[in-house]
Design a protein around this motif. Structure first.
Motif, PDB file in Angstrom:
ATOM      1  N   UNK A  89       0.837  -1.194   0.000  1.00 63.34           N
ATOM      2  CA  UNK A  89       0.000   0.000   0.000  1.00 63.34           C
ATOM      3  C   UNK A  89       0.875   1.249   0.000  1.00 63.34           C
ATOM      4  N   UNK A  90       1.052   1.822  -1.177  1.00 63.72           N
ATOM      5  CA  UNK A  90       1.711   3.108  -1.336  1.00 63.72           C
ATOM      6  C   UNK A  90       0.592   4.136  -1.449  1.00 63.72           C
ATOM      7  N   UNK A  91       0.363   4.896  -0.376  1.00 69.53           N
ATOM      8  CA  UNK A  91      -0.815   5.760  -0.331  1.00 69.53           C
ATOM      9  C   UNK A  91      -0.770   6.867  -1.363  1.00 69.53           C
TER      10      UNK A  91
ATOM     11  N   UNK B 189      -9.540   5.864   3.161  1.00 69.08           N
ATOM     12  CA  UNK B 189      -8.222   5.283   2.905  1.00 69.08           C
ATOM     13  C   UNK B 189      -7.388   5.260   4.183  1.00 69.08           C
ATOM     14  N   UNK B 190      -7.590   6.244   5.048  1.00 71.92           N
ATOM     15  CA  UNK B 190      -6.832   6.316   6.288  1.00 71.92           C
ATOM     16  C   UNK B 190      -7.011   5.053   7.130  1.00 71.92           C
TER      17      UNK B 190
ATOM     18  N   UNK C 263      -2.420  11.260  -0.385  1.00 72.49           N
ATOM     19  CA  UNK C 263      -3.071  10.495  -1.437  1.00 72.49           C
ATOM     20  C   UNK C 263      -2.777  11.069  -2.814  1.00 72.49           C
ATOM     21  N   UNK C 264      -3.051  10.272  -3.815  1.00 70.73           N
ATOM     22  CA  UNK C 264      -3.014  10.725  -5.197  1.00 70.73           C
ATOM     23  C   UNK C 264      -3.992  11.895  -5.346  1.00 70.73           C
TER      24      UNK C 264
ATOM     25  N   UNK D  32      -2.593   2.212  -7.796  1.00 66.19           N
ATOM     26  CA  UNK D  32      -2.612   0.844  -7.275  1.00 66.19           C
ATOM     27  C   UNK D  32      -3.999   0.453  -6.795  1.00 66.19           C
ATOM     28  N   UNK D  33      -4.780   1.435  -6.337  1.00 69.64           N
ATOM     29  CA  UNK D  33      -6.127   1.157  -5.836  1.00 69.64           C
ATOM     30  C   UNK D  33      -6.930   2.439  -5.870  1.00 69.64           C
ATOM     31  N   UNK D  34      -8.232   2.304  -5.935  1.00 68.93           N
ATOM     32  CA  UNK D  34      -9.127   3.455  -5.896  1.00 68.93           C
ATOM     33  C   UNK D  34     -10.407   3.063  -5.180  1.00 68.93           C
TER      34      UNK D  34
END
Length: 273
Positions: free
Chosen positions: A161-163, A173-174, A185-186, A205-207
């Motif tokens: 998990x690279x935030x 997300x936190x 975040x992105x 990587x995720x959304x």
């Protein structure tokens, strides 16, 4: 990438036709939206806080005129059309967001798109997401892969998990951050469909999608993520079903298969209050 009959049970002889029709229609719709972009448009608020403009309506009319006339037996669900629940009884239905990210569009930003899916028996079988301001055309067909401007795309692998490579509501997300420290975040992406497609092409990587997203925000991007070796589900891991009477969805997550499974497991062990 847009031929063959994989993934379509009821209309196998029509899927190649529908894929070509979808591609051409979404490209035309994107061109129309782009021609109106950064011009003086009438706009207003519908419902509690959802912006809509004359561009949304014009693009919706173009898409409807092409898809509904070519496939009169299919159902129709669009953010900018009155809902006719007769669609629920149809085996196949078009699900349309003429301009996803209207706030970004009206602000002159480029993070908006046209998003259209063909859904059969509650699952998408064709999906197109076109961001004309950046000339990015995503396309997927069930069982045939996902493509960006004609090149195959794939979600990132692994479980880390690279935030800075995760997008979505920060409080949500936190909860993945076991250290409890501040995370970055992105940057926010105005279009939810584009946010999800960034998982498919490996930029994210995720959304996450917060609650209150709708079929038209999700269906095309869902297939694009799925066909890019990713998964997109509710936090419970349950599959998303489309073209039901209820078209609003709760919190969702999209990621590559392994990372998605890891995130779902984390939320299962530490559920939201």
């Amino acid at each position: 990438m847009a031929d063959g009959d994989a993934g379509n049970d009821l209309y196998p002889e029509n899927l190649a036709r529908d894929a070509a029709l979808l591609t051409d229609t979404v490209r035309q719709a994107g061109a129309l939206a782009l021609s109106l972009f950064r011009t003086d448009l009438k706009n207003w608020i519908k419902g509690a806080s959802s912006p809509v403009s004359e561009a949304d309506i014009a693009v919706n009319e173009l898409i409807a005129s092409r898809l509904r006339s070519a496939t009169p037996d299919y159902g129709w669900l669009s953010e900018e059309s009155a809902d006719d629940e007769a669609r629920v009884g149809k085996a196949a239905a078009w699900i349309v967001d003429p301009i996803d990210g209207t706030r970004a569009y009206l602000a002159g930003r480029e993070d908006w798109c046209v998003s259209v899916a063909l859904v059969e028996d509650a699952r998408p079988v064709l999906g197109a997401v076109f961001a004309p301001a950046t000339d990015e055309f995503f396309f997927a067909q069930a069982g045939r892969g996902s493509w960006l401007n004609g090149a195959a795309v794939h979600a990132t692998s692994g479980t880390g998990l690279d935030f800075s490579r995760i997008a979505g509501p920060k409080p949500l997300v936190q909860r993945l951050n076991r250290s409890g420290g501040e995370i970055s975040l992105y940057p926010r992406i105005g279009s939810l469909a584009l946010r999800l497609c960034r998982v498919a092409d490996g930029k994210l990587d995720a959304a996450f999608a917060g609650g209150q997203s709708h079929d038209w925000d999700l269906a095309a991007a869902n297939l694009i993520v799925q066909e890019a070796n990713g998964s997109m589900t509710a936090l419970s891991g349950d599959a998303i079903q489309y073209n039901r009477r209820e078209v609003t969805h709760g919190i969702l997550v999209a990621a590559g298969h392994d990372r998605h499974a890891s995130i779902v497991e984390r939320f299962r062990n530490h559920p939201l209050p």
